[in-house]
Enzyme design. Structure first.
Site, PDB file in Angstrom:
ATOM      1  CD  GLU A 104       6.122  -7.093  -3.616  1.00 59.67           C
ATOM      2  OE1 GLU A 104       5.902  -8.196  -3.069  1.00 59.67           O
ATOM      3  OE2 GLU A 104       6.086  -5.996  -2.995  1.00 59.67           O
ATOM      4  CB  ALA A 105       9.815  -9.958  -1.809  1.00 57.91           C
ATOM      5  CG  HIS A 127      -5.861  -4.730  11.217  1.00 55.60           C
ATOM      6  ND1 HIS A 127      -7.094  -4.438  11.786  1.00 55.60           N
ATOM      7  CD2 HIS A 127      -6.128  -5.019   9.909  1.00 55.60           C
ATOM      8  CE1 HIS A 127      -8.048  -4.548  10.877  1.00 55.60           C
ATOM      9  NE2 HIS A 127      -7.485  -4.901   9.736  1.00 55.60           N
ATOM     10  CB  SER A 141      -0.931  -0.009   1.219  1.00 58.51           C
ATOM     11  OG  SER A 141      -1.818  -1.103   1.158  1.00 58.51           O
ATOM     12  CB  ALA A 142       3.461   2.502   2.305  1.00 58.66           C
TER      13      ALA A 142
END
Length: 537
Positions: A38-39, A471, A17-18
Protein backbone atom coordinates in the site's frame (compact mmCIF):
# COMPACT_ATOMS: atom_id res chain seq x y z
CA UNK A 1 4.32 -22.23 1.02
CA UNK A 2 4.55 -18.98 2.99
CA UNK A 3 6.86 -16.48 1.34
CA UNK A 4 10.49 -16.16 2.35
CA UNK A 5 13.31 -13.85 1.28
CA UNK A 6 11.24 -11.51 -0.86
CA UNK A 7 9.32 -14.20 -2.71
CA UNK A 8 5.56 -14.73 -2.36
CA UNK A 9 2.87 -16.67 -4.14
CA UNK A 10 0.79 -13.54 -4.73
CA UNK A 11 1.69 -9.86 -4.65
CA UNK A 12 -1.27 -7.49 -4.35
CA UNK A 13 -0.61 -3.87 -5.32
CA UNK A 14 -2.98 -1.54 -3.48
CA UNK A 15 -4.84 -2.08 -0.18
CA UNK A 16 -8.09 -0.46 -1.27
CA UNK A 17 -11.50 -2.10 -1.48
CA UNK A 18 -10.39 -4.82 -3.91
CA UNK A 19 -6.94 -5.36 -2.43
CA UNK A 20 -8.32 -5.94 1.07
CA UNK A 21 -10.77 -8.53 -0.25
CA UNK A 22 -8.05 -10.42 -2.12
CA UNK A 23 -5.66 -10.30 0.83
CA UNK A 24 -8.29 -11.98 2.98
CA UNK A 25 -9.54 -14.56 0.50
CA UNK A 26 -6.14 -15.64 -0.84
CA UNK A 27 -4.42 -15.84 2.54
CA UNK A 28 -7.20 -18.05 3.90
CA UNK A 29 -5.07 -20.93 2.62
CA UNK A 30 -2.21 -21.11 5.15
CA UNK A 31 0.12 -22.65 2.55
CA UNK A 32 -0.10 -19.56 0.31
CA UNK A 33 2.16 -16.56 0.88
CA UNK A 34 0.56 -13.17 0.18
CA UNK A 35 2.21 -9.73 0.13
CA UNK A 36 -0.02 -6.64 0.18
CA UNK A 37 1.65 -3.35 -0.76
CA UNK A 38 0.00 0.00 0.00
CA UNK A 39 1.44 3.36 -1.06
CA UNK A 40 -0.29 5.17 1.81
CA UNK A 41 -0.28 4.64 5.54
CA UNK A 42 -2.66 3.27 8.13
CA UNK A 43 -6.34 4.10 8.53
CA UNK A 44 -6.34 5.02 12.20
CA UNK A 45 -7.20 8.73 11.94
CA UNK A 46 -10.47 9.59 13.73
CA UNK A 47 -11.79 11.25 10.55
CA UNK A 48 -11.70 7.83 8.86
CA UNK A 49 -14.02 6.21 11.38
CA UNK A 50 -16.45 9.05 12.21
CA UNK A 51 -18.92 8.97 9.29
CA UNK A 52 -19.65 12.70 9.14
CA UNK A 53 -15.95 13.61 9.21
CA UNK A 54 -14.93 12.13 5.84
CA UNK A 55 -14.74 15.51 3.99
CA UNK A 56 -11.86 16.47 6.30
CA UNK A 57 -9.74 13.73 4.67
CA UNK A 58 -9.90 15.31 1.21
CA UNK A 59 -6.64 16.96 0.30
CA UNK A 60 -4.68 15.42 3.18
CA UNK A 61 -1.85 12.87 3.12
CA UNK A 62 -4.55 10.17 3.07
CA UNK A 63 -5.76 11.38 -0.33
CA UNK A 64 -3.94 11.09 -3.67
CA UNK A 65 -5.65 14.45 -4.37
CA UNK A 66 -5.62 14.13 -8.13
CA UNK A 67 -6.78 16.94 -10.42
CA UNK A 68 -7.98 16.54 -13.97
CA UNK A 69 -6.59 18.67 -16.74
CA UNK A 70 -8.54 21.83 -17.50
CA UNK A 71 -11.94 20.88 -18.86
CA UNK A 72 -12.91 22.67 -22.05
CA UNK A 73 -16.66 22.57 -21.39
CA UNK A 74 -16.32 23.57 -17.73
CA UNK A 75 -14.88 27.01 -18.40
CA UNK A 76 -11.31 25.72 -18.52
CA UNK A 77 -11.16 24.63 -14.88
CA UNK A 78 -9.86 21.28 -13.55
CA UNK A 79 -11.97 18.82 -11.56
CA UNK A 80 -11.03 17.32 -8.19
CA UNK A 81 -10.49 13.55 -8.08
CA UNK A 82 -9.99 12.45 -4.46
CA UNK A 83 -8.66 8.87 -4.10
CA UNK A 84 -7.97 7.10 -0.83
CA UNK A 85 -4.27 6.68 -0.01
CA UNK A 86 -4.34 4.44 3.09
CA UNK A 87 -5.46 1.00 4.16
CA UNK A 88 -8.97 0.57 2.85
CA UNK A 89 -8.36 3.02 0.00
CA UNK A 90 -11.50 4.86 -1.05
CA UNK A 91 -13.64 2.72 1.27
CA UNK A 92 -11.86 4.58 4.12
CA UNK A 93 -12.86 8.05 2.88
CA UNK A 94 -16.01 7.69 0.78
CA UNK A 95 -19.57 8.62 1.74
CA UNK A 96 -20.34 4.97 2.62
CA UNK A 97 -23.45 4.71 0.40
CA UNK A 98 -24.14 1.05 -0.41
CA UNK A 99 -25.41 0.69 -3.96
CA UNK A 100 -24.76 -2.38 -6.10
CA UNK A 101 -25.85 -0.98 -9.44
CA UNK A 102 -28.59 -2.06 -11.81
CA UNK A 103 -28.94 -5.58 -13.27
CA UNK A 104 -28.76 -3.96 -16.71
CA UNK A 105 -25.21 -2.78 -15.95
CA UNK A 106 -23.80 -6.27 -15.56
CA UNK A 107 -25.84 -7.75 -18.39
CA UNK A 108 -24.42 -4.93 -20.52
CA UNK A 109 -20.87 -5.92 -19.59
CA UNK A 110 -21.64 -9.44 -20.76
CA UNK A 111 -23.69 -8.67 -23.86
CA UNK A 112 -21.93 -5.60 -25.25
CA UNK A 113 -18.33 -5.97 -24.11
CA UNK A 114 -17.66 -9.71 -24.21
CA UNK A 115 -17.38 -10.05 -20.43
CA UNK A 116 -18.68 -13.61 -20.25
CA UNK A 117 -19.55 -14.68 -16.72
CA UNK A 118 -20.27 -11.15 -15.51
CA UNK A 119 -24.04 -10.95 -16.10
CA UNK A 120 -26.29 -10.02 -13.22
CA UNK A 121 -27.13 -13.58 -12.21
CA UNK A 122 -23.41 -14.39 -12.33
CA UNK A 123 -22.39 -11.57 -9.99
CA UNK A 124 -25.38 -11.58 -7.62
CA UNK A 125 -24.00 -14.45 -5.51
CA UNK A 126 -20.84 -12.44 -4.87
CA UNK A 127 -22.80 -9.41 -3.72
CA UNK A 128 -24.68 -11.71 -1.37
CA UNK A 129 -21.51 -13.41 -0.12
CA UNK A 130 -19.91 -10.06 0.73
CA UNK A 131 -22.94 -8.49 2.42
CA UNK A 132 -23.86 -8.52 6.09
CA UNK A 133 -27.12 -6.58 6.02
CA UNK A 134 -28.87 -5.86 9.31
CA UNK A 135 -32.32 -5.13 7.80
CA UNK A 136 -32.76 -6.48 4.30
CA UNK A 137 -33.32 -10.21 3.94
CA UNK A 138 -34.48 -12.66 1.34
CA UNK A 139 -32.95 -14.04 -1.84
CA UNK A 140 -31.31 -10.75 -2.91
CA UNK A 141 -29.38 -10.00 0.27
CA UNK A 142 -26.71 -11.51 2.47
CA UNK A 143 -26.81 -11.23 6.25
CA UNK A 144 -23.55 -12.79 7.40
CA UNK A 145 -20.94 -11.45 4.98
CA UNK A 146 -17.93 -9.40 6.12
CA UNK A 147 -19.13 -6.12 4.58
CA UNK A 148 -21.48 -4.76 7.22
CA UNK A 149 -24.45 -2.82 5.79
CA UNK A 150 -27.00 -1.02 7.94
CA UNK A 151 -29.53 1.79 8.07
CA UNK A 152 -28.12 5.06 9.34
CA UNK A 153 -28.46 5.46 13.09
CA UNK A 154 -29.10 9.18 12.52
CA UNK A 155 -30.98 10.95 9.75
CA UNK A 156 -31.58 14.70 9.55
CA UNK A 157 -35.19 15.86 9.22
CA UNK A 158 -34.42 17.54 5.89
CA UNK A 159 -33.43 14.20 4.34
CA UNK A 160 -36.77 12.68 5.23
CA UNK A 161 -38.60 15.82 4.09
CA UNK A 162 -36.86 15.60 0.70
CA UNK A 163 -37.89 11.95 0.28
CA UNK A 164 -41.49 12.83 1.13
CA UNK A 165 -41.41 15.71 -1.35
CA UNK A 166 -39.93 13.50 -4.08
CA UNK A 167 -42.69 10.95 -3.55
CA UNK A 168 -45.33 13.68 -3.61
CA UNK A 169 -43.79 14.97 -6.85
CA UNK A 170 -44.18 11.51 -8.43
CA UNK A 171 -41.29 9.22 -7.57
CA UNK A 172 -42.02 5.87 -5.97
CA UNK A 173 -41.03 5.34 -2.35
CA UNK A 174 -38.16 2.85 -2.19
CA UNK A 175 -36.65 1.47 1.01
CA UNK A 176 -34.18 -0.83 -0.77
CA UNK A 177 -32.30 0.43 -3.84
CA UNK A 178 -30.59 -2.98 -4.05
CA UNK A 179 -33.84 -4.92 -4.10
CA UNK A 180 -36.42 -5.69 -6.75
CA UNK A 181 -36.23 -2.24 -8.30
CA UNK A 182 -33.72 0.59 -8.20
CA UNK A 183 -36.17 3.32 -9.16
CA UNK A 184 -37.64 5.70 -6.62
CA UNK A 185 -36.73 7.84 -3.61
CA UNK A 186 -35.70 6.76 -0.15
CA UNK A 187 -32.97 6.46 2.47
CA UNK A 188 -29.56 5.04 1.62
CA UNK A 189 -28.11 2.09 3.44
CA UNK A 190 -24.47 2.54 4.40
CA UNK A 191 -21.29 0.57 5.01
CA UNK A 192 -21.24 1.37 8.71
CA UNK A 193 -21.40 -0.66 11.89
CA UNK A 194 -23.06 0.78 14.96
CA UNK A 195 -22.41 4.38 13.95
CA UNK A 196 -18.83 3.86 12.73
CA UNK A 197 -17.50 3.52 9.18
CA UNK A 198 -17.00 -0.12 8.20
CA UNK A 199 -14.42 -0.03 5.41
CA UNK A 200 -12.98 -2.90 3.39
CA UNK A 201 -10.04 -2.73 5.76
CA UNK A 202 -12.38 -3.32 8.70
CA UNK A 203 -14.36 -6.00 6.90
CA UNK A 204 -11.61 -8.00 5.21
CA UNK A 205 -8.07 -6.95 6.14
CA UNK A 206 -8.12 -6.68 9.94
CA UNK A 207 -9.57 -10.17 10.46
CA UNK A 208 -6.64 -11.56 8.44
CA UNK A 209 -3.74 -9.56 9.90
CA UNK A 210 -2.73 -12.26 12.39
CA UNK A 211 -2.20 -14.83 9.64
CA UNK A 212 1.54 -15.58 9.42
CA UNK A 213 1.30 -16.04 5.64
CA UNK A 214 0.01 -12.48 5.04
CA UNK A 215 2.50 -9.61 4.93
CA UNK A 216 1.26 -6.01 4.73
CA UNK A 217 3.63 -3.15 3.92
CA UNK A 218 2.43 0.43 4.00
CA UNK A 219 4.23 3.47 2.53
CA UNK A 220 5.30 1.18 -0.32
CA UNK A 221 4.67 2.79 -3.70
CA UNK A 222 5.17 0.39 -6.59
CA UNK A 223 7.15 1.99 -9.41
CA UNK A 224 7.09 -0.74 -12.05
CA UNK A 225 6.52 -4.38 -12.83
CA UNK A 226 9.48 -6.74 -13.06
CA UNK A 227 9.26 -8.73 -16.29
CA UNK A 228 11.03 -11.46 -18.14
CA UNK A 229 9.79 -11.11 -21.71
CA UNK A 230 6.01 -10.99 -21.36
CA UNK A 231 5.91 -12.74 -18.00
CA UNK A 232 5.58 -10.72 -14.81
CA UNK A 233 7.96 -11.92 -12.11
CA UNK A 234 7.31 -9.33 -9.43
CA UNK A 235 7.34 -5.60 -8.69
CA UNK A 236 9.73 -2.89 -7.62
CA UNK A 237 8.60 -0.48 -4.92
CA UNK A 238 10.02 2.43 -2.98
CA UNK A 239 9.69 2.68 0.77
CA UNK A 240 8.24 6.03 1.84
CA UNK A 241 8.67 5.89 5.60
CA UNK A 242 10.83 4.52 8.39
CA UNK A 243 14.56 3.77 8.36
CA UNK A 244 14.42 2.59 4.73
CA UNK A 245 12.62 5.66 3.34
CA UNK A 246 13.66 6.24 -0.24
CA UNK A 247 15.08 2.72 -0.65
CA UNK A 248 13.86 0.61 -3.57
CA UNK A 249 13.03 -3.05 -3.09
CA UNK A 250 12.29 -5.85 -5.53
CA UNK A 251 9.85 -8.59 -4.55
CA UNK A 252 8.82 -11.61 -6.55
CA UNK A 253 5.59 -13.51 -7.16
CA UNK A 254 5.64 -17.22 -7.86
CA UNK A 255 2.03 -17.31 -9.06
CA UNK A 256 0.63 -13.87 -9.93
CA UNK A 257 0.81 -10.13 -9.44
CA UNK A 258 -2.60 -8.54 -8.84
CA UNK A 259 -3.04 -4.82 -9.53
CA UNK A 260 -5.64 -3.24 -7.26
CA UNK A 261 -4.56 0.39 -7.49
CA UNK A 262 -7.84 1.72 -8.89
CA UNK A 263 -8.73 3.55 -12.07
CA UNK A 264 -5.81 5.99 -11.85
CA UNK A 265 -2.94 4.00 -10.39
CA UNK A 266 -3.45 0.65 -12.10
CA UNK A 267 -3.24 2.02 -15.66
CA UNK A 268 -0.38 4.29 -14.61
CA UNK A 269 1.64 1.27 -13.48
CA UNK A 270 0.88 -0.64 -16.67
CA UNK A 271 2.03 2.31 -18.77
CA UNK A 272 5.22 2.74 -16.75
CA UNK A 273 5.93 -0.95 -17.37
CA UNK A 274 5.51 -0.77 -21.15
CA UNK A 275 1.91 -1.99 -21.43
CA UNK A 276 -0.28 0.51 -23.23
CA UNK A 277 -0.67 2.55 -26.43
CA UNK A 278 2.61 2.12 -28.30
CA UNK A 279 2.79 5.64 -29.69
CA UNK A 280 2.36 7.21 -26.24
CA UNK A 281 4.97 4.96 -24.68
CA UNK A 282 7.57 5.51 -27.38
CA UNK A 283 7.14 9.28 -27.06
CA UNK A 284 8.36 8.95 -23.46
CA UNK A 285 11.15 6.54 -24.31
CA UNK A 286 9.42 3.57 -22.69
CA UNK A 287 10.07 0.17 -24.28
CA UNK A 288 6.79 -1.22 -25.61
CA UNK A 289 6.11 -4.64 -24.17
CA UNK A 290 2.47 -4.89 -25.25
CA UNK A 291 0.71 -2.44 -27.56
CA UNK A 292 -2.58 -2.18 -25.65
CA UNK A 293 -4.53 0.89 -26.83
CA UNK A 294 -7.16 0.53 -24.10
CA UNK A 295 -4.82 1.22 -21.18
CA UNK A 296 -5.84 4.62 -19.85
CA UNK A 297 -8.67 4.98 -22.36
CA UNK A 298 -12.42 4.74 -21.67
CA UNK A 299 -12.11 6.90 -18.54
CA UNK A 300 -15.48 8.03 -17.28
CA UNK A 301 -17.21 9.02 -14.06
CA UNK A 302 -20.63 10.25 -13.02
CA UNK A 303 -20.74 14.01 -13.74
CA UNK A 304 -22.53 15.59 -10.81
CA UNK A 305 -24.17 18.99 -10.36
CA UNK A 306 -25.23 20.33 -6.94
CA UNK A 307 -28.13 22.64 -6.17
CA UNK A 308 -28.00 24.32 -2.75
CA UNK A 309 -30.60 26.20 -0.75
CA UNK A 310 -30.41 28.00 2.57
CA UNK A 311 -32.68 26.47 5.15
CA UNK A 312 -34.69 27.38 8.23
CA UNK A 313 -33.30 24.26 9.97
CA UNK A 314 -29.96 23.80 11.66
CA UNK A 315 -27.72 21.94 9.23
CA UNK A 316 -25.28 19.11 9.86
CA UNK A 317 -22.24 21.40 9.90
CA UNK A 318 -23.65 23.38 12.83
CA UNK A 319 -24.92 20.29 14.64
CA UNK A 320 -21.59 18.47 14.33
CA UNK A 321 -19.80 21.40 16.02
CA UNK A 322 -22.05 21.29 19.11
CA UNK A 323 -20.05 20.07 22.17
CA UNK A 324 -23.06 18.10 23.42
CA UNK A 325 -23.37 16.34 20.06
CA UNK A 326 -19.66 15.49 20.10
CA UNK A 327 -19.88 14.14 23.65
CA UNK A 328 -22.96 12.07 22.81
CA UNK A 329 -21.24 10.53 19.81
CA UNK A 330 -18.16 9.61 21.83
CA UNK A 331 -20.26 7.66 24.33
CA UNK A 332 -23.20 6.40 22.25
CA UNK A 333 -22.03 6.45 18.60
CA UNK A 334 -25.28 8.23 17.79
CA UNK A 335 -26.39 11.64 16.62
CA UNK A 336 -25.32 13.90 13.72
CA UNK A 337 -21.69 12.70 13.69
CA UNK A 338 -23.02 9.24 12.76
CA UNK A 339 -24.48 10.73 9.58
CA UNK A 340 -22.75 10.00 6.28
CA UNK A 341 -24.04 13.44 5.12
CA UNK A 342 -25.58 11.91 1.96
CA UNK A 343 -28.37 10.25 3.89
CA UNK A 344 -31.01 9.82 1.21
CA UNK A 345 -31.60 10.14 -2.49
CA UNK A 346 -33.28 8.75 -5.55
CA UNK A 347 -32.92 7.02 -8.89
CA UNK A 348 -35.06 8.14 -11.80
CA UNK A 349 -35.15 8.28 -15.59
CA UNK A 350 -35.32 11.52 -17.56
CA UNK A 351 -37.03 9.50 -20.32
CA UNK A 352 -40.51 8.55 -19.11
CA UNK A 353 -40.47 5.38 -21.19
CA UNK A 354 -37.20 4.04 -19.71
CA UNK A 355 -37.20 1.10 -17.30
CA UNK A 356 -33.75 1.84 -15.88
CA UNK A 357 -32.55 5.09 -14.29
CA UNK A 358 -30.13 7.55 -15.83
CA UNK A 359 -30.03 9.85 -12.78
CA UNK A 360 -29.07 9.44 -9.14
CA UNK A 361 -29.71 12.06 -6.47
CA UNK A 362 -27.74 12.49 -3.26
CA UNK A 363 -29.20 14.88 -0.69
CA UNK A 364 -27.41 16.31 2.32
CA UNK A 365 -28.42 18.72 5.07
CA UNK A 366 -25.23 20.71 4.54
CA UNK A 367 -23.61 22.72 1.75
CA UNK A 368 -21.53 20.28 -0.30
CA UNK A 369 -19.81 21.26 -3.56
CA UNK A 370 -16.18 21.09 -4.66
CA UNK A 371 -14.54 24.50 -4.31
CA UNK A 372 -17.36 26.09 -2.32
CA UNK A 373 -16.39 28.21 0.67
CA UNK A 374 -18.33 27.33 3.81
CA UNK A 375 -21.51 29.43 3.83
CA UNK A 376 -22.36 31.47 6.90
CA UNK A 377 -25.93 30.12 6.87
CA UNK A 378 -27.33 26.59 7.26
CA UNK A 379 -27.82 24.90 3.90
CA UNK A 380 -29.33 21.90 2.13
CA UNK A 381 -27.83 20.26 -0.97
CA UNK A 382 -29.39 18.07 -3.63
CA UNK A 383 -27.01 16.89 -6.34
CA UNK A 384 -27.87 15.02 -9.51
CA UNK A 385 -25.46 12.54 -11.11
CA UNK A 386 -25.62 11.24 -14.68
CA UNK A 387 -25.48 7.45 -14.38
CA UNK A 388 -25.02 6.64 -18.07
CA UNK A 389 -22.47 9.13 -19.45
CA UNK A 390 -21.51 8.74 -23.09
CA UNK A 391 -18.49 11.04 -22.96
CA UNK A 392 -15.14 9.35 -22.53
CA UNK A 393 -11.79 10.70 -21.36
CA UNK A 394 -8.34 9.23 -20.97
CA UNK A 395 -5.30 8.97 -18.77
CA UNK A 396 -1.73 9.47 -20.03
CA UNK A 397 1.70 9.57 -18.42
CA UNK A 398 3.31 12.98 -18.01
CA UNK A 399 6.74 11.41 -17.51
CA UNK A 400 8.48 8.18 -16.58
CA UNK A 401 8.62 9.29 -12.93
CA UNK A 402 6.16 7.09 -10.99
CA UNK A 403 5.82 9.79 -8.33
CA UNK A 404 4.39 12.27 -10.84
CA UNK A 405 0.63 12.17 -11.21
CA UNK A 406 -0.59 11.20 -14.67
CA UNK A 407 -2.50 13.52 -16.97
CA UNK A 408 -6.21 12.86 -16.37
CA UNK A 409 -8.78 14.14 -18.86
CA UNK A 410 -12.41 13.42 -17.97
CA UNK A 411 -13.61 15.10 -21.17
CA UNK A 412 -16.94 15.93 -19.55
CA UNK A 413 -19.88 16.77 -21.83
CA UNK A 414 -17.98 15.93 -25.03
CA UNK A 415 -21.15 14.10 -26.03
CA UNK A 416 -23.95 16.66 -26.07
CA UNK A 417 -26.53 14.09 -24.93
CA UNK A 418 -24.86 14.13 -21.50
CA UNK A 419 -25.55 17.85 -21.18
CA UNK A 420 -29.17 17.41 -22.24
CA UNK A 421 -29.74 14.67 -19.69
CA UNK A 422 -28.12 16.55 -16.80
CA UNK A 423 -30.17 19.66 -17.56
CA UNK A 424 -33.33 17.54 -17.38
CA UNK A 425 -32.14 16.10 -14.07
CA UNK A 426 -31.53 19.55 -12.60
CA UNK A 427 -35.01 20.68 -13.60
CA UNK A 428 -36.47 17.67 -11.78
CA UNK A 429 -34.51 18.57 -8.64
CA UNK A 430 -35.79 22.13 -8.81
CA UNK A 431 -39.38 20.90 -9.13
CA UNK A 432 -39.05 18.53 -6.17
CA UNK A 433 -37.66 21.37 -4.03
CA UNK A 434 -40.86 23.34 -4.53
CA UNK A 435 -43.14 20.37 -3.75
CA UNK A 436 -44.41 18.95 -0.48
CA UNK A 437 -43.02 19.35 3.04
CA UNK A 438 -39.56 20.44 1.92
CA UNK A 439 -40.86 23.81 0.75
CA UNK A 440 -41.59 25.06 4.26
CA UNK A 441 -38.09 24.13 5.43
CA UNK A 442 -36.10 25.75 2.63
CA UNK A 443 -35.40 29.47 2.72
CA UNK A 444 -34.12 30.57 -0.69
CA UNK A 445 -31.84 29.38 -3.52
CA UNK A 446 -28.13 29.71 -2.71
CA UNK A 447 -26.40 27.92 -5.60
CA UNK A 448 -27.46 29.15 -8.06
CA UNK A 449 -28.97 32.11 -6.24
CA UNK A 450 -32.15 32.23 -8.30
CA UNK A 451 -35.16 29.98 -8.76
CA UNK A 452 -35.91 30.69 -12.44
CA UNK A 453 -33.44 28.24 -14.00
CA UNK A 454 -33.55 29.37 -17.61
CA UNK A 455 -31.25 27.87 -20.24
CA UNK A 456 -28.54 30.49 -19.75
CA UNK A 457 -28.51 30.05 -15.97
CA UNK A 458 -28.29 26.28 -16.33
CA UNK A 459 -25.44 26.48 -18.84
CA UNK A 460 -23.46 28.76 -16.54
CA UNK A 461 -24.23 26.58 -13.50
CA UNK A 462 -23.11 23.37 -15.25
CA UNK A 463 -19.88 24.93 -16.41
CA UNK A 464 -19.06 26.38 -12.99
CA UNK A 465 -20.17 23.59 -10.65
CA UNK A 466 -20.05 20.22 -12.41
CA UNK A 467 -17.82 17.86 -10.45
CA UNK A 468 -17.40 14.11 -10.22
CA UNK A 469 -19.05 12.00 -7.58
CA UNK A 470 -15.68 10.23 -7.22
CA UNK A 471 -16.52 7.12 -9.28
CA UNK A 472 -13.84 6.87 -12.01
CA UNK A 473 -13.83 3.59 -13.95
CA UNK A 474 -12.92 1.99 -17.25
CA UNK A 475 -9.19 2.60 -17.75
CA UNK A 476 -8.31 -1.13 -17.81
CA UNK A 477 -11.56 -2.25 -19.36
CA UNK A 478 -12.64 -5.90 -19.32
CA UNK A 479 -13.70 -7.71 -22.47
CA UNK A 480 -12.62 -9.30 -25.70
CA UNK A 481 -12.45 -6.41 -28.19
CA UNK A 482 -9.38 -4.50 -29.35
CA UNK A 483 -9.83 -1.86 -26.65
CA UNK A 484 -10.09 -4.40 -23.83
CA UNK A 485 -7.14 -4.49 -21.42
CA UNK A 486 -8.12 -7.58 -19.43
CA UNK A 487 -10.07 -10.70 -20.34
CA UNK A 488 -13.19 -11.89 -18.46
CA UNK A 489 -10.91 -13.59 -15.92
CA UNK A 490 -9.20 -10.20 -15.40
CA UNK A 491 -5.91 -11.39 -16.90
CA UNK A 492 -4.04 -8.65 -18.77
CA UNK A 493 -4.05 -9.37 -22.50
CA UNK A 494 -0.60 -10.23 -23.78
CA UNK A 495 1.03 -10.65 -20.36
CA UNK A 496 1.41 -13.74 -18.17
CA UNK A 497 0.94 -13.84 -14.38
CA UNK A 498 -0.77 -10.44 -14.20
CA UNK A 499 -4.36 -9.43 -13.45
CA UNK A 500 -6.13 -6.17 -12.71
CA UNK A 501 -8.79 -6.33 -9.99
CA UNK A 502 -10.48 -2.99 -9.27
CA UNK A 503 -12.99 -0.50 -10.69
CA UNK A 504 -10.77 0.18 -13.71
CA UNK A 505 -11.95 -3.11 -15.29
CA UNK A 506 -15.58 -1.95 -15.50
CA UNK A 507 -16.33 -1.46 -19.22
CA UNK A 508 -19.11 0.95 -18.23
CA UNK A 509 -19.75 2.53 -14.86
CA UNK A 510 -22.50 1.00 -12.75
CA UNK A 511 -25.64 2.95 -11.96
CA UNK A 512 -24.75 4.18 -8.50
CA UNK A 513 -21.88 4.33 -6.03
CA UNK A 514 -19.02 2.06 -7.06
CA UNK A 515 -17.66 0.67 -3.77
CA UNK A 516 -20.02 -2.32 -3.54
CA UNK A 517 -19.41 -3.37 -7.18
CA UNK A 518 -15.64 -3.12 -6.64
CA UNK A 519 -15.87 -5.46 -3.65
CA UNK A 520 -17.98 -7.82 -5.75
CA UNK A 521 -15.35 -7.79 -8.51
CA UNK A 522 -12.68 -8.78 -6.00
CA UNK A 523 -14.83 -11.51 -4.47
CA UNK A 524 -15.36 -13.05 -7.90
CA UNK A 525 -11.71 -12.52 -8.82
CA UNK A 526 -10.60 -14.51 -5.78
CA UNK A 527 -12.50 -17.52 -7.07
CA UNK A 528 -11.14 -17.03 -10.59
CA UNK A 529 -7.58 -16.80 -9.28
CA UNK A 530 -8.00 -19.94 -7.19
CA UNK A 531 -9.63 -21.82 -10.06
CA UNK A 532 -12.91 -22.33 -8.26
CA UNK A 533 -15.26 -21.16 -11.02
CA UNK A 534 -18.11 -19.47 -9.23
CA UNK A 535 -17.12 -21.17 -6.02
CA UNK A 536 -20.67 -20.65 -4.78
CA UNK A 537 -22.30 -23.84 -5.95
Amino acid sequence: MPAKSGSYDYIIVGAGSAGCVLANRLSADPTVGVLLLEAGGDDTAPEVHIPAAFPALIGTERDWAYLSVEQERLGGRPVCLPRGRMLGGCSSMNAMVYIRGNPADFNGWRDHHGAAGWGYLDVLPYFIRAEGNTRCRGPLHGTDGPQHVEDLVYRHELSQAWVESAVKWGLTANEDFNGETQMGAGPFQVTCRDGLRWSASDAYLRPALDRPNLTVRTHAQVSRLLLTGQRVDGVRYRSGAGPHAGTEFSVYAQTEVLLCGGSINSPQLLLLSGIGPAEQLRALGIHVLVDSPGVGANLHDHPTVPLIWTTHSTDLADLAADPEVIADYKTQRRGPLASNLCEAGAFFATDDSATTPDMQVHVAAVAFADGLAKPDRPCFTASVSLLTPRSRGNLRLRSTDPAQAPEIDLNFYANHTDTTAVVAGIRTLAQISSTGPLTSRLDRPFLPDRADLDDRTLAEHLARWTQTVYHPVGTCSMGTGKAAVVDPELRVHGVDKLRVVDASVMPTVTRGNTNAPTIMIAEKAADLILGRGTGLG
